[in-house]
Motif scaffolding. Structure first.
Motif, short mmCIF file in Angstrom:
data_model
loop_
_atom_site.label_atom_id
_atom_site.label_comp_id
_atom_site.label_asym_id
_atom_site.label_seq_id
_atom_site.Cartn_x
_atom_site.Cartn_y
_atom_site.Cartn_z
N GLY A 1 96.64 -41.33 -53.81
CA GLY A 1 96.59 -40.27 -52.87
C GLY A 1 96.72 -41.03 -51.51
O GLY A 1 97.07 -40.02 -50.58
N LYS A 2 96.69 -42.35 -51.52
CA LYS A 2 96.43 -42.85 -50.13
C LYS A 2 97.35 -44.04 -50.12
O LYS A 2 97.65 -44.68 -51.12
N ASP A 3 98.06 -44.12 -49.13
CA ASP A 3 98.96 -45.37 -48.67
C ASP A 3 98.14 -46.58 -48.24
O ASP A 3 96.79 -46.31 -47.56
N LYS A 4 98.23 -47.87 -48.33
CA LYS A 4 97.60 -49.00 -48.13
C LYS A 4 98.64 -49.83 -47.61
O LYS A 4 99.55 -50.38 -47.99
N SER A 5 98.04 -50.37 -46.42
CA SER A 5 98.94 -51.35 -45.59
C SER A 5 98.85 -52.79 -46.23
O SER A 5 97.89 -53.23 -46.35
N ILE A 6 99.99 -53.46 -46.22
CA ILE A 6 100.01 -54.71 -46.73
C ILE A 6 100.97 -55.80 -45.88
O ILE A 6 101.63 -55.27 -45.02
N ASP A 7 100.27 -56.96 -45.98
CA ASP A 7 101.06 -58.12 -45.20
C ASP A 7 101.47 -58.98 -45.99
O ASP A 7 100.71 -60.01 -46.47
N VAL A 8 102.84 -59.05 -46.41
CA VAL A 8 103.15 -59.86 -47.77
C VAL A 8 104.76 -60.41 -47.31
O VAL A 8 105.56 -59.61 -46.81
#
Length: 474
Positions: free
Chosen positions: A279-286
């Motif tokens: 239910g939640k978005d997660k920020s990623i740095d890829v």
């Protein structure tokens, strides 16, 4: 020890492998039926499957696809005959762990099992270490294959051009499309880009999109929450989440389904992901590197690949030349694989006979670097002396150029005398027969008419060899 399944419609091979591998401490199950083998996979987890490509009811390609749908982490090794390099390249592209050719060599089989189990152990260790060390800012997480890997670098004109492009783009954060034939070393190039970037020391995660089924691709890439679908018994961290802070490499990107491409576009645009069932978005740095053995622009035109996703990825492109266009690198590449194989097999082969290098230079290498690696590894297993000789090479490599017929008019003054004695080449059929007779004669001469050795080199049984010798009056 490994849990292994053998699928081969030759009962003798099944029994021999069963006895041999059981003595080595492995758990082995065998079947002569592809359908029965798939039923076994549904009921039991296997680390590794050895599957003959040519089965009566279905071929190895179909079994590979179904195994990956049932048990994605099970590795599949395809057993092929001599001369089936194109088949081998295809199955590797479709997710096979590797291939071996007949006649089977015990040490080669054991080596494949060891490689498979080491890879499984590394993948498990990587995932555990990542979760355990994720919040430790001083920790360094290596790539799936280890940061000390010996990268293959060429020295010829084409290679220098290639590495100049790598040095240009590596320090940036641009997405890169890497083009090249199967086996040309696209993943190797991606690793070099990662190691030469500011993300070196952070995760490098490689995904073979050709091995991802439509049903499981989303779970593998984004992850899922416990109970989000049937079989989701626990939370799963997706590959993008594992690569956070580092680089992800998506090999054979054009194989992803349209639905997965939509989800990938959102991730690329927003740099956020949501696990399946979450239910939640997660920020990623890829940083995203992708590879394809076909022109993505053409895939866009054919409606197989999203245009907006292509433009997101195509910030920079690199083309890895096939091995046949890198003749200046053949000797360097050969020594590189020789060193790696010596280390793997605990051997001390020092080099190659001059005729071997000549053959390597004249061969087209349809399987590229992957094929060369396998040819050299197999030759080392067969070598008794200090150098690799012609007797250790597959016939299709040794004789490929010598008996190469031209579709166009022959060069002036050049003639090929390959027909059986007393016959003239008047048709394609007689030309093929002539080439076969000449190859048979040459192999027999090389082994001093030892039929057992000749049959082994040609990848046929003694009875077939005897019949062909009789047919061509040899």
């Amino acid at each position: 020890m490994a849990n292994i399944l053998i699928i081969d419609d030759n009962l003798d091979i099944c029994q021999l492998l069963d006895r041999f591998l059981t003595k080595k401490g492995h758990d082995v199950q065998t079947t002569i039926s592809g359908k029965t083998g798939l039923e076994y996979v549904k009921k039991t987890y296997f680390d590794l499957i050895f599957c003959d490509f040519k089965l009566r009811e279905m071929d190895g390609r179909e079994i590979l696809t179904k195994v990956k749908e049932i048990s994605p982490s099970t590795q599949v090794v395809i057993i092929t005959g001599y001369g089936d390099v194109k088949i081998a390249v295809e199955v590797i592209k479709n997710g096979a762990f590797d291939y071996i050719t007949k006649p089977l060599i015990p040490d080669e089989i054991l080596l494949l099992i060891d490689r498979c189990m080491i890879l499984k152990k590394k993948d498990h260790t990587y995932s555990v270490n990542f979760v355990a060390q994720k919040n430790n800012s001083e920790s360094k997480i290596t790539s799936n294959n280890g940061s000390n890997e010996k990268y293959l670098r060429g020295v010829g004109k084409e290679s220098k051009k290639l590495y100049k492009e790598i040095q240009l783009v590596a320090p940036t954060n641009l997405s890169v499309v890497i083009y090249g034939e199967s086996g040309a070393g696209k993943e190797n190039i991606a690793k070099i880009i990662h190691e030469q970037s500011a993300r070196a020391g952070k995760p490098f995660v490689a995904i073979d999109c050709g091995a991802l089924t439509k049903e499981l691709a989303g779970s593998e890439l984004w992850g899922h929450e416990k109970g989000s679908f049937t079989g989701a018994f626990s939370d799963k961290v997706g590959q993008f989440e594992l690569a956070d802070g580092g680089t992800i490499f998506l090999d054979e990107i054009s194989n992803l389904s349209y639905e997965i491409q939509v989800g990938l576009l959102r991730l690329v645009q927003e740099r956020k992901l949501r696990r399946i069932g979450g239910g939640k978005d997660k920020s990623i740095d890829v940083r995203i590197l992708v590879a394809s053995n076909e022109d993505l622009r053409k895939s866009v035109q054919e409606g197989k690949f999203r245009e907006d996703l292509f433009f997101r990825f195509n910030e920079f492109s690199i083309t890895v030349p096939p091995l046949r266009d890198r003749k200046d690198d053949i000797e360097a590449f050969s020594m590189h694989f020789l060193e790696l194989a010596n280390e793997e097999l605990n051997k001390d082969i020092t080099g190659f006979d001059p005729e071997v290098i000549e053959v390597f230079l004249n061969y087209d290498w349809p399987g590229n670097l992957r094929e060369m690696r396998n040819v050299i590894r197999r030759a080392i297993l067969l070598s008794n002396g200090k150098n690799i000789s012609l007797s250790g090479l597959p016939p299709e490599v040794v004789y490929a150029k010598k008996f190469n017929f031209k579709d166009s008019e022959e060069e002036e003054g050049e003639h090929h005398e390959v027909a059986p004695k007393g016959n003239s080449i008047s048709s394609l059929k007689s030309a093929a027969a002539g080439a076969e007779a000449a190859i048979l004669r040459k192999v027999l001469e090389d082994v001093k008419y030892n039929r057992t050795k000749a049959a082994q080199q040609l990848g046929i049984d003694r009875k077939t060899l005897f019949n062909k010798m009789k047919q061509y009056d040899l």
